[in-house]
Design a protein around this motif. Structure first.
Motif: not given
Length: 320
Positions: A20-25, A27-32, A54-55
């Motif tokens: 995903d081009p966004t860090p938030s996206g 991060i969500m993939a990591v959580i899933e 870094a996030g």
């Protein structure tokens, strides 16, 4: 054929979110991926340890807490060298959750690291893995100038419970740092030897109460009848925490000769100490201590009342 259940969380599909081009996206993939609890997610999470954000790297290090094994450990070791301290901290925490001994393969080469943070994290991570190969570097780490390193090294040695390391633990029990001494004294509990007992008895006179408390507690495991008189003196310690551990150890050692000295401590204005005194007096079941207990049958603390009544019942049963 009808398929009643279908896996809607294919790991490859979830991992696609890491692009995903966004860090938030990402991060969500990591959580899933972490939520999948599928070991097949480990390589993807390991890759996220090198993400540009870094996030994302921090979240990946945290996510690896839910996994184990050599690949997980290797990824976390990489994160220990991150340029952002929050990522390093997350990796260090996750390392302490490792339980598979084979995970230690990734940590052993770093037990002599010149980087203090990495050394501390790897010592803490390998401790519960009980890898015998960690003994030699742990003993060497007892000479490190950092008390945090020395304390973690003692932890490794203590978990291995190797009699060959007894002299190293004795030395650590006299360390200049209070917390290193405390941890070393606790670690001596595995050794029922005169040397261990002597070190623990000596620590009952330590100038700081934390080592005295640790020594008073550990003597129940490592000490014998010879330590009873020293524990009885510890009942007069200035700190109630030390008194409490001495009471508990005297109870575990079955020191009935100490019962009349423990009895008056039940009147102190410290509920935890009163509760412990009542429990130990019940274990020892010395009839002469009944009057001490009876005075607190209606104590304001419910746990004290419960222990007092149990102790009285024990004494009465023994008398009958």
């Amino acid at each position: 054929m009808t398929v009643l259940f279908e896996d809607f969380n294919d790991i490859d599909d979830l991992a696609a979110g890491l692009n995903d081009p966004t860090p938030s996206g990402r991060i969500m993939a990591v959580i899933e991926l972490a939520d999948s609890a599928d070991p097949a997610a480990i390589p993807y999470l390991a890759g996220a340890i090198s993400d540009a954000d870094a996030g994302v790297r921090k979240q990946a290090a945290l996510a690896l807490t839910d996994f184990d094994g050599p690949d997980t450990a290797a990824a976390l070791v990489v994160a220990l060298a991150d340029s952002v301290q929050e990522v390093r901290d997350a990796a260090a925490v996750s390392l302490t959750e490792l339980k598979e001994p084979a995970a230690g393969d990734a940590l052993l080469p770093h037990l002599g690291s010149a980087d203090e943070f990495t050394l501390v994290a790897c010592l803490a991570g390998i401790k519960e893995l009980r890898r015998p190969e960690a003994m030699e570097p742990a003993i060497a780490a007892l000479e490190h100038p950092s008390p945090t390193v020395r304390m973690q090294a003692v932890g490794v040695i203590g978990w291995l419970q190797d009699p060959a390391a007894l002299s190293a633990l004795q030395k650590a029990a006299a360390d200049v740092d209070v917390q290193v001494r405390r941890v070393a004294l606790t670690a001596l509990g595995f050794s029922r030897t005169e040397a261990a007992e002597s070190a623990l008895i000596a620590a009952l006179s330590d100038p700081h109460w934390h080592p005295r408390e640790a020594a008073a507690e550990t003597l129940a495991k490592s000490g014998g009848a010879a330590c009873v008189s020293h524990l009885r003196r510890a009942l007069d310690d200035d700190y109630w925490q030390v008194r409490l551990k001495a009471v508990r150890s005297l109870g575990k050692l079955g020191a009935r000769e100490a019962a009349m000295q423990i009895g008056p401590l039940i009147s102190l204005d410290i509920p935890n100490l009163r509760k412990e005194c009542a429990a130990v007096l019940g274990e020892l079941a010395v009839p002469e201590t009944r009057s001490f207990l009876a005075a607190f049958e209606h104590d304001s603390d419910p746990d004290v009342r419960k222990n007092v009544r149990w102790a009285l019942a024990r004494i009465d049963a023994a008398a009958a």
